[in-house]
Scaffold this motif. Sequence first.
Motif, PDB file in Angstrom:
ATOM      1  N   ALA A 129      53.617  -0.656   2.035  1.00 27.08           N
ATOM      2  CA  ALA A 129      52.259  -1.175   2.204  1.00 27.08           C
ATOM      3  C   ALA A 129      51.823  -1.099   3.660  1.00 27.08           C
ATOM      4  O   ALA A 129      50.681  -0.728   3.961  1.00 27.08           O
ATOM      5  CB  ALA A 129      52.182  -2.609   1.697  1.00 27.08           C
ATOM      6  N   TRP A 130      52.710  -1.445   4.573  1.00 29.06           N
ATOM      7  CA  TRP A 130      52.344  -1.413   5.992  1.00 29.06           C
ATOM      8  C   TRP A 130      52.162   0.022   6.486  1.00 29.06           C
ATOM      9  O   TRP A 130      51.266   0.295   7.294  1.00 29.06           O
ATOM     10  CB  TRP A 130      53.392  -2.141   6.823  1.00 29.06           C
ATOM     11  N   ILE A 131      52.966   0.950   6.017  1.00 32.16           N
ATOM     12  CA  ILE A 131      52.805   2.352   6.413  1.00 32.16           C
ATOM     13  C   ILE A 131      51.453   2.882   5.938  1.00 32.16           C
ATOM     14  O   ILE A 131      50.749   3.563   6.687  1.00 32.16           O
ATOM     15  CB  ILE A 131      53.961   3.222   5.872  1.00 32.16           C
ATOM     16  N   ASN A 132      51.073   2.564   4.714  1.00 28.75           N
ATOM     17  CA  ASN A 132      49.766   3.015   4.209  1.00 28.75           C
ATOM     18  C   ASN A 132      48.622   2.388   4.985  1.00 28.75           C
ATOM     19  O   ASN A 132      47.622   3.047   5.267  1.00 28.75           O
ATOM     20  CB  ASN A 132      49.637   2.690   2.720  1.00 28.75           C
ATOM     21  N   TYR A 133      48.754   1.131   5.337  1.00 31.44           N
ATOM     22  CA  TYR A 133      47.714   0.472   6.120  1.00 31.44           C
ATOM     23  C   TYR A 133      47.588   1.105   7.503  1.00 31.44           C
ATOM     24  O   TYR A 133      46.478   1.382   7.973  1.00 31.44           O
ATOM     25  CB  TYR A 133      48.025  -1.016   6.256  1.00 31.44           C
ATOM     26  N   SER A 134      48.710   1.374   8.155  1.00 29.69           N
ATOM     27  CA  SER A 134      48.642   1.966   9.488  1.00 29.69           C
ATOM     28  C   SER A 134      48.153   3.417   9.428  1.00 29.69           C
ATOM     29  O   SER A 134      47.475   3.884  10.343  1.00 29.69           O
ATOM     30  CB  SER A 134      49.994   1.870  10.192  1.00 29.69           C
ATOM     31  N   TRP A 135      48.465   4.136   8.345  1.00 27.38           N
ATOM     32  CA  TRP A 135      47.944   5.490   8.206  1.00 27.38           C
ATOM     33  C   TRP A 135      46.427   5.457   8.083  1.00 27.38           C
ATOM     34  O   TRP A 135      45.724   6.256   8.694  1.00 27.38           O
ATOM     35  CB  TRP A 135      48.545   6.179   6.983  1.00 27.38           C
ATOM     36  N   PHE A 136      45.911   4.539   7.273  1.00 34.10           N
ATOM     37  CA  PHE A 136      44.466   4.411   7.114  1.00 34.10           C
ATOM     38  C   PHE A 136      43.808   4.107   8.451  1.00 34.10           C
ATOM     39  O   PHE A 136      42.760   4.653   8.782  1.00 34.10           O
ATOM     40  CB  PHE A 136      44.147   3.305   6.103  1.00 34.10           C
ATOM     41  N   ALA A 137      44.432   3.216   9.224  1.00 32.96           N
ATOM     42  CA  ALA A 137      43.864   2.841  10.517  1.00 32.96           C
ATOM     43  C   ALA A 137      43.822   4.029  11.473  1.00 32.96           C
ATOM     44  O   ALA A 137      42.859   4.200  12.219  1.00 32.96           O
ATOM     45  CB  ALA A 137      44.667   1.706  11.125  1.00 32.96           C
ATOM     46  N   SER A 138      44.853   4.846  11.450  1.00 32.71           N
ATOM     47  CA  SER A 138      44.875   5.983  12.377  1.00 32.71           C
ATOM     48  C   SER A 138      44.037   7.155  11.863  1.00 32.71           C
ATOM     49  O   SER A 138      43.500   7.925  12.658  1.00 32.71           O
ATOM     50  CB  SER A 138      46.309   6.437  12.624  1.00 32.71           C
ATOM     51  N   ALA A 139      43.906   7.298  10.565  1.00 32.82           N
ATOM     52  CA  ALA A 139      43.164   8.429  10.011  1.00 32.82           C
ATOM     53  C   ALA A 139      41.664   8.308  10.261  1.00 32.82           C
ATOM     54  O   ALA A 139      40.984   9.307  10.488  1.00 32.82           O
ATOM     55  CB  ALA A 139      43.434   8.554   8.517  1.00 32.82           C
ATOM     56  N   TYR A 140      41.143   7.092  10.228  1.00 35.86           N
ATOM     57  CA  TYR A 140      39.710   6.902  10.392  1.00 35.86           C
ATOM     58  C   TYR A 140      39.336   6.393  11.778  1.00 35.86           C
ATOM     59  O   TYR A 140      38.176   6.142  12.039  1.00 35.86           O
ATOM     60  CB  TYR A 140      39.182   5.966   9.302  1.00 35.86           C
ATOM     61  N   ASP A 141      40.306   6.233  12.636  1.00 36.59           N
ATOM     62  CA  ASP A 141      40.099   5.905  14.049  1.00 36.59           C
ATOM     63  C   ASP A 141      39.143   4.729  14.242  1.00 36.59           C
ATOM     64  O   ASP A 141      38.161   4.817  14.964  1.00 36.59           O
ATOM     65  CB  ASP A 141      39.605   7.125  14.806  1.00 36.59           C
ATOM     66  N   THR A 142      39.454   3.647  13.581  1.00 42.00           N
ATOM     67  CA  THR A 142      38.658   2.432  13.755  1.00 42.00           C
ATOM     68  C   THR A 142      39.221   1.672  14.948  1.00 42.00           C
ATOM     69  O   THR A 142      40.323   1.155  14.901  1.00 42.00           O
ATOM     70  CB  THR A 142      38.718   1.562  12.508  1.00 42.00           C
ATOM     71  N   ASP A 143      38.462   1.632  16.010  1.00 41.93           N
ATOM     72  CA  ASP A 143      38.973   1.056  17.248  1.00 41.93           C
ATOM     73  C   ASP A 143      38.012   0.024  17.832  1.00 41.93           C
ATOM     74  O   ASP A 143      37.874  -0.097  19.034  1.00 41.93           O
ATOM     75  CB  ASP A 143      39.230   2.170  18.266  1.00 41.93           C
ATOM     76  N   ASP A 144      37.345  -0.721  16.963  1.00 44.71           N
ATOM     77  CA  ASP A 144      36.471  -1.760  17.475  1.00 44.71           C
ATOM     78  C   ASP A 144      37.196  -3.104  17.476  1.00 44.71           C
ATOM     79  O   ASP A 144      38.261  -3.258  16.903  1.00 44.71           O
ATOM     80  CB  ASP A 144      35.173  -1.830  16.679  1.00 44.71           C
ATOM     81  N   TRP A 145      36.607  -4.072  18.121  1.00 46.10           N
ATOM     82  CA  TRP A 145      37.280  -5.366  18.308  1.00 46.10           C
ATOM     83  C   TRP A 145      37.407  -6.135  17.001  1.00 46.10           C
ATOM     84  O   TRP A 145      38.396  -6.838  16.782  1.00 46.10           O
ATOM     85  CB  TRP A 145      36.545  -6.209  19.344  1.00 46.10           C
ATOM     86  N   LEU A 146      36.447  -5.977  16.085  1.00 41.18           N
ATOM     87  CA  LEU A 146      36.515  -6.695  14.815  1.00 41.18           C
ATOM     88  C   LEU A 146      37.668  -6.174  13.958  1.00 41.18           C
ATOM     89  O   LEU A 146      38.404  -6.957  13.346  1.00 41.18           O
ATOM     90  CB  LEU A 146      35.193  -6.557  14.061  1.00 41.18           C
ATOM     91  N   TYR A 147      37.837  -4.873  13.910  1.00 44.77           N
ATOM     92  CA  TYR A 147      38.939  -4.299  13.138  1.00 44.77           C
ATOM     93  C   TYR A 147      40.287  -4.739  13.703  1.00 44.77           C
ATOM     94  O   TYR A 147      41.202  -5.067  12.953  1.00 44.77           O
ATOM     95  CB  TYR A 147      38.838  -2.780  13.116  1.00 44.77           C
ATOM     96  N   ARG A 148      40.409  -4.758  15.012  1.00 44.10           N
ATOM     97  CA  ARG A 148      41.654  -5.212  15.638  1.00 44.10           C
ATOM     98  C   ARG A 148      41.930  -6.672  15.329  1.00 44.10           C
ATOM     99  O   ARG A 148      43.067  -7.062  15.093  1.00 44.10           O
ATOM    100  CB  ARG A 148      41.608  -4.987  17.136  1.00 44.10           C
ATOM    101  N   LEU A 149      40.878  -7.480  15.320  1.00 47.21           N
ATOM    102  CA  LEU A 149      41.036  -8.892  14.992  1.00 47.21           C
ATOM    103  C   LEU A 149      41.431  -9.079  13.532  1.00 47.21           C
ATOM    104  O   LEU A 149      42.302  -9.896  13.214  1.00 47.21           O
ATOM    105  CB  LEU A 149      39.742  -9.646  15.289  1.00 47.21           C
ATOM    106  N   LEU A 150      40.836  -8.310  12.643  1.00 50.32           N
ATOM    107  CA  LEU A 150      41.146  -8.422  11.221  1.00 50.32           C
ATOM    108  C   LEU A 150      42.501  -7.818  10.851  1.00 50.32           C
ATOM    109  O   LEU A 150      42.979  -8.035   9.741  1.00 50.32           O
ATOM    110  CB  LEU A 150      40.035  -7.773  10.391  1.00 50.32           C
ATOM    111  N   THR A 151      43.112  -7.073  11.730  1.00 50.24           N
ATOM    112  CA  THR A 151      44.442  -6.532  11.479  1.00 50.24           C
ATOM    113  C   THR A 151      45.493  -7.638  11.447  1.00 50.24           C
ATOM    114  O   THR A 151      46.556  -7.473  10.848  1.00 50.24           O
ATOM    115  CB  THR A 151      44.794  -5.485  12.559  1.00 50.24           C
ATOM    116  N   VAL A 152      45.184  -8.767  12.035  1.00 49.38           N
ATOM    117  CA  VAL A 152      46.113  -9.900  12.014  1.00 49.38           C
ATOM    118  C   VAL A 152      46.359 -10.343  10.571  1.00 49.38           C
ATOM    119  O   VAL A 152      47.462 -10.766  10.233  1.00 49.38           O
ATOM    120  CB  VAL A 152      45.569 -11.052  12.883  1.00 49.38           C
TER     121      VAL A 152
END
Length: 61
Positions: free
Chosen positions: A14-37
């Motif tokens: 599950a964590w590998i799929n989540y991190s792949w999604f994060a890197s594939a779509y290059d979401t690098d805003d502060w809200l996404y980083r906060l919601l990654t918690v």
Amino acid sequence: MGAFVFTSFGIIWAWINYSWFASAYDTDDWLYRLLTVGPAAASSAASTSVTGFSSGSKYVQ
């Protein structure tokens, strides 16, 4: 031992799929980083809430 491997595999997958999604779509805003918690906390809670791995084991004292 089988239950540990099965549960660890599910959490890691599950964590590998989540991190792949994060890197594939290059979401690098502060809200996404906060919601990654949230997923990180959920993975930690899932891994610590599983009991019975070490009960009765001859390897853990």
